[in-house]
Design a protein around this motif. Structure first.
Motif, PDB file in Angstrom:
ATOM      1  N   ASN A  49       0.838  -1.191   0.000  1.00 21.96           N
ATOM      2  CA  ASN A  49       0.000   0.000   0.000  1.00 21.96           C
ATOM      3  C   ASN A  49       0.875   1.244   0.000  1.00 21.96           C
ATOM      4  O   ASN A  49       1.812   1.366   0.794  1.00 21.96           O
ATOM      5  CB  ASN A  49      -0.916  -0.014   1.225  1.00 21.96           C
ATOM      6  N   LEU A  52       1.324   3.094   3.242  1.00 17.96           N
ATOM      7  CA  LEU A  52       1.984   2.381   4.326  1.00 17.96           C
ATOM      8  C   LEU A  52       3.429   2.011   4.020  1.00 17.96           C
ATOM      9  O   LEU A  52       4.090   1.395   4.857  1.00 17.96           O
ATOM     10  CB  LEU A  52       1.201   1.109   4.665  1.00 17.96           C
ATOM     11  N   PRO A  92      -5.665   1.566   5.819  1.00 23.43           N
ATOM     12  CA  PRO A  92      -4.359   2.134   6.188  1.00 23.43           C
ATOM     13  C   PRO A  92      -4.384   2.843   7.534  1.00 23.43           C
ATOM     14  O   PRO A  92      -3.432   2.747   8.311  1.00 23.43           O
ATOM     15  CB  PRO A  92      -4.066   3.108   5.044  1.00 23.43           C
TER      16      PRO A  92
END
Length: 204
Positions: A49, A52, A92
């Motif tokens: 992600n 992240l 997230p």
């Protein structure tokens, strides 16, 4: 020779009963695992992600992915909060907040799915009603009969605060219920698992 056969048959039938019971015990966890695999994002998707990536190493720590009696309730409570209060990027946000709270990331991510296009409208309506009751906000006919500026003024000074107050109140209440509810469910599942194990040992 003939006396040995019945013992082998009895032993085999006992083993077959134990194996069938074990297989029956494994059916439900298998179904739960398949449902969880559909609802919970994979570790690869979390790791890749873009939001992240700076903390991917910390998010992927094994302690945040273990299902324990403490981490799971924390994850459920965290998922309730982020699912209701964070409009976008809920997963997230849950992963980031799981670091200081030591919450279970899969549990938090799965709980955020309780807020979806089907549940969000009634949730917001209930939150607005609750917030209006708490703040004493009332919608008068002049709001709808006025111009756009009057409507915007009401939204910023009355409707918005009422909705936000209701959302925060519901999020905290559901987080508390989710924490204690998942904790009780975890204990029940552990006790049920132990009883089955003892019953299998007694049958063997």
């Amino acid at each position: 020779m003939t006396s040995a056969r019945p013992s082998r048959n009895a032993t085999g039938s006992a083993n077959s009963r134990a194996s069938s019971a074990t297989a029956a015990d494994g059916v439900r966890p298998g179904r739960l695992q398949r449902l969880a695999a559909r609802a919970i994002p994979s570790r690869e998707s979390i790791e890749t992600n873009r939001w992240l990536k700076p903390i991917a190493g910390r998010v992927m720590h094994a302690s945040l992915w273990r299902f324990t009696r403490r981490s799971v309730p924390r994850g459920v409570a965290l998922g309730m909060l982020t699912g209701i209060l964070v409009p976008m990027g809920q997963i997230p946000a849950s992963a980031v907040l799981a670091l200081p709270l030591r919450a279970n990331i899969p549990a938090a991510a799965a709980t955020t799915f309780l807020t979806n296009p089907f549940t969000t409208p009634p949730l917001w309506i209930a939150a607005y009603g609750l917030g209006s009751w708490m703040l004493g906000v009332r919608v008068g006919g002049e709001v709808f009969e006025g111009n756009a500026s009057a409507w915007l003024d009401w939204l910023l000074h009355n409707g918005g605060p009422a909705l936000l107050t209701g959302l925060v109140t519901l999020a905290v209440a559901l987080a508390i219920l989710g924490y204690f509810g998942s904790g009780l469910a975890w204990r029940w599942w552990i006790l049920r698992k132990r009883r089955r194990r003892l019953s299998l040992r007694a049958a063997a």
